[in-house]
Structure formats: C-alpha cells, structure tokens
Design an enzyme around this catalytic site. Sequence first.
Site, PDB file in Angstrom:
ATOM      1  N   GLY A  67       0.894  -1.454  -0.033  1.00 61.30           N
ATOM      2  CA  GLY A  67       0.095  -0.206  -0.352  1.00 61.30           C
ATOM      3  C   GLY A  67       0.875   1.187  -0.251  1.00 61.30           C
ATOM      4  N   LYS A  84      -3.970   6.426   4.593  1.00 66.38           N
ATOM      5  CA  LYS A  84      -3.134   5.205   3.875  1.00 66.38           C
ATOM      6  C   LYS A  84      -3.769   4.463   3.242  1.00 66.38           C
ATOM      7  CE  LYS A  84      -0.687   0.856   5.497  1.00 66.38           C
ATOM      8  NZ  LYS A  84      -0.297  -0.209   5.676  1.00 66.38           N
ATOM      9  N   ASP A 182       4.550  -7.399  10.914  1.00 63.67           N
ATOM     10  CA  ASP A 182       5.606  -7.099  10.968  1.00 63.67           C
ATOM     11  C   ASP A 182       6.021  -5.928  11.758  1.00 63.67           C
ATOM     12  OD1 ASP A 182       7.173  -6.933   9.036  1.00 63.67           O
ATOM     13  OD2 ASP A 182       6.518  -4.894   7.720  1.00 63.67           O
TER      14      ASP A 182
END
Length: 658
Positions: A67, A84, A182
């Site tokens: 993204g 985002k 992550d």
Amino acid sequence: MPGEDMAGGAADTGPEEWADARLRGGADAQAAQDPPETVRHTGPPAPGMVINARYELVAPVGHGGMGEVWKAYDTKLRRFVALKGLLDRNAMTGASQAEAMARARREAQAIAKIEHPNVVTVHDQVETDSQVWIVMKLLDARSLAEVLRSEETLTVPRAARIGLQILQGLRAVHAADVVHRDVKPHNVVVGEDGQAILVDFGIATFDGALAVTQAGAVIGTPEYLAPELFDSSAHGPRTATPASDLWALGVTLYEMTEGRTPFPGPNAWEVQVTIDTSPVPPFQYAGPLAPVIEGLLTRDPRQRLNAPEAEAMLQRLLDPRAAIAPTPSAPPPEPDPVPVRRRAPRGRRAGALALGAVLLAGAGWFALPLPGDDPDEKDGKRAGSGGSGTRERWKDTHPLLKIGVKDDQPGLSKFDPKTRTYAGYDIDLAYEIAERMGYARDEVDFTTVATDYRSTALKVKLVDLVIASYSITEERKTAPPTGYSVDFAGPYFEASRGFLVREKSSRYDIEDTSDLQTLQVEVCTARDSTYEKWLPEAGFKLVESPPNTYQDCLDKLLDRSSDIYAVATDDVILAGYVKENPGKVRQLENVGGAEGYGVGMRPKSPLLKSEVCASLKDIMSGQVWEDLYRKNLSPLTDRKNPPGLPDLTECEVQSAGP
C-alpha cells in the site's frame, strides 16, 4: 514497509502554499477551506487530489509492497492527517479487485476498533473506486529505526520502556483478533516524550481476513520473522499468530540493546538457516533484559514467553518491588537522562559486562547472574562442601526469594489489584516455606505465572520456585523434547478432577460429566495443563485453542455468546470460581484421578530442594498445614476438616552431590 511510519515531523509546517493559506486566515483561508468537488480517480494518487471530498493529498510519506501512505489535509476538521491506502494497485487485476477491496474493508474495520495509546489512532475509513483508505493521526515522531541509526544502542531502561509499550500495544491488537505480522523498528515511532506507538498494519491478519501469503512465499521482513513462519513442518501450519508477533518483539529488543539483529541474513532462507543452526547470540549490554529476550526468542511458539508474562517481567525490571500493574492509560515517563552506550569492541566484552553489572547495581535493579557466573549451577558443590564448618544456605546467594504463583485462583492464589497483594493457600504456604529458609516476608517476591509459562519462568530464572497448583507429572520431570524439565518437592496438596458448567444453558441440559461426553460439549482448559492431554483421552471434546489460563476459560464460560459450555480443572480451583460467581456456574461431581501439587524448581539445585523439602516436612508434620487449609480452602469446599495428608514422595531421596 521501510519508511512507512505515519510520522511526519512536518505535520504543522511545509512549503505548500495552499496549507499556508489555510493557516493564515481571512478570505484566502475561507476559499481554501471550502469543500472541493468530489473527484473520482482512476489513476495513481497525486498531490492536490481530494479523497472523499475531504482529504487533500499533500505529499507521499511512504510506500511499500502492500500500500501507500500520504500526508493529507482534512478540510473539514482543518488538520493534517496520514492517509493510508490498503491496496497495492500494481498487484491487483480486474478479477481480484473486488475480493481485495472486501479484504481491505475488513482490515480497516479491524484496525479501527483498536483504541490504545501505543497503537496508531485511526480517525476514519473512506473509499474510492479502486482503493480503501484509513485516515490516521499524523505523528510528530521518529521511527525507532531512525533512533537506532543515530544512537546504535539504547540503555536498558529506555529499551525496556519502549519494549513494554510495544508489548502493551500488541496486547490491544491481539485482543481485537488482529496479528500485526511486521513488528520491527521501522514500524514503531517514538516521540520526544518517550511514547512509543505501533504503526503499519499493511500485512496484518485478522478475523475473517483472506490469506495474503502466496503458496511458498514468506510475507514479512525475514530478520524479524518467527521460525514457525518459515517451515510449516516444524510447528504446524505456516500461520501468523500472536506468538509470532512476540518473537518479532524479542528481535526488536535484542536490536535495541545490542545494536544488531540476532539472526541476520539477506533473505528468508539464510535467516531460517541461522535460526535453526545457531543459539541466540551472547548478550553484551542487555543485562536484566536478557531473560525477557531469550524467553521471546524461544523457537517453539508453544513454549515462547506469552504476553502477560513478558509484560510482568518488563514491569518488574523497571520496578523490581512492584507486582503486575494494569496496562497504563498514559505513556511511561520520559526515559532517564543516561548517556547512550556505544558498541564496545569484541575484545572488551568482559569489561562491558562488569561495567553493566555495576550500572545495574547502582540503579537498584534486581540482581541477575552474569554469563558464566551462575550460582545455581554451583549449588550442588556448596551443599556438599562444608569445609569451613558453616552450613551453606540458599539465601546466602539469593537475598530475595522469587516465587511464581497464580493470580486468578480464589482460595489458592488470588491477586488483589487494589492492595497489590496476593492471598490464598499457596501464598500462605510460600510464606511458611520462606520463613523456614530464613526469609522475612519483605524478602519474598511474588510473580504471576500462567499455566503454560511456569517451566519457562524457572528456565529463564525469573523465579526460584513455583507454587501455583503445579501438578507433579513424569512428563514435567523428564523434559519433553519441546519443554523444560522441572524438579518438584511435594506433593503438599492433592486435588480431584472436576468440571464447571453454566448454571442455566439454553442449548444443553447438562446433569453430570457423562452428558459432556455424550453431547460432545466443547470443554475449555488451560494450555499445557494436565487436562489438555487427559480430556481427549477420556472421551471429552477439547476446545480447539486452549487459552493461557483457567480464568480465560471461566470468562468464556460466563460469556453466553461463547461456544464454551464447560471448564475442566481441579475441584478446589472450581470451588473458588463457584464461590465468586454465585448463581452463574455450578460444579459437577468429581471424576477419577487426582492431581498432586508440588513446589517446582529448576533441576540440579539440590541445596534449594533440600531446604524446601525440610520446610515442607516441618509444615506438614504439625498443625500448620491443617490451619492453612481451614483458613483458605474450607470456606470454598464447605469441608471443615482437610483431606488426608499427602506423602512427600518427591522428598524421599535427597542427594548432597551435584
């Protein structure tokens, strides 16, 4: 995504004339603030584009494989935000767009419901024809990766504070059924006030999400990936879980203190080989953080340090005399103004360790043995020496007796958050043992240990003893391949097996334990308890994913929207739950089998075991043991006199040798 921090040091400044017009006021400001015309975009976003007739794109903040992030201006509330996009346009085809949009909507909804000071704040969710956007707070902070690039390593207190905040954020994330996947310094931002915030959920998984991992591919940053995400044959399917995030936190903590990642490699395959063939590299600067990091970097996710216990260890590192505190609603105070340690040359490791020990002692932290200087490993020699004629005692080298206990078992061991104290049969027994070992009450330190963490707490030396309804079994004494062997003294109590069910159930009519078997009602028990193995063998249906504690099972049982209709554990534990929840749950008759509770300790500690056994023999040979029962357990069981006194089978043979 490297660089995708939602951090914008220029959140209030910038060369953009349109932003200046909005901030100047007057006619120019009014014109600039009028809602622009809605634009439907078919191409990539660009500065000046307006999303959803409200958010005007200013400049890109970061971009990655999953993204994009833009600095944007909210024309309605007149503030800068981070916008985002959740979809990678380059990876989508026309056929996959609808499916990807649906996944992104669910992701946005999952992330938006997380409200925590250590997780980036989501303001809104909007869509265009080919993108799902989440609107977030634009953070005036640096990424932890930037901090480490400029400072190389952090002091232990500062690293512990940041790690604690990341962990508390992760607990909120996991409670929302989201796995970040992550966790790394690039995805943590740190403000000037020391507040750490977890960002970037671009590859998160969540309840109801479609898989984003392609066959044979590894998603995430290799150096921070847990070993179970590399090889599906080792520990089950290659599925990200909260335990995977905790491994990544362990890597991040190691990197903060040591200045490098523990298992480096240019690609996933080389990182996997390093993890499989090498232990956690030696620590130079981590000091008391080392046990936390080692616990988080346990290869088997089933044995890895869990979130509550990792939080407890970090809390106690920062305040050794404090019990476990609730997750704070505000960020911890600004880090101590201690100069940052630079990485020492390899040849000066011993000097660095000695200096670290002095610094830790000066800071008033609890003492931890340095590598190669473990008094526990030598205690067998001390016990058999006696050349000076003076009897060695455990207290000589352990001025504080650290004991792991439960915090959720009424009558046995319960933590009161108001008084910040523990109470119950196990607690009183612990004090009696400690007194006979020469400890005053203020020299006894209790730590909560979940069922699946007790052996790990002993292994990483978080505690000396575990007195936590710890059933003595041969499997626990002989160390299964993925576990850690435990030595026991006891048993000091014997409990029967039992079940707890809802008082009233709209779905099942449960009268006795045979109904649980016939109806195949899902039964909950704590992970790594003796019941996890026994229930399926006895014909009961075990819950698919046992939680960490029996309290978690009880919470599910009390939740009428849950599919859990029964809890299995010892009768004395169930009696406490019934007492605390009158009219809501009831206890079924006991079934065959008994659980002998023992005092757990690390193996090869004959001096410690000798003293504990001597203490137990004294306690159980007089009136003390019966008094403890009548005080704590009689009110639960409605039985005035205690059951038969168990034989101390684990104290019959004591060796003075190593």
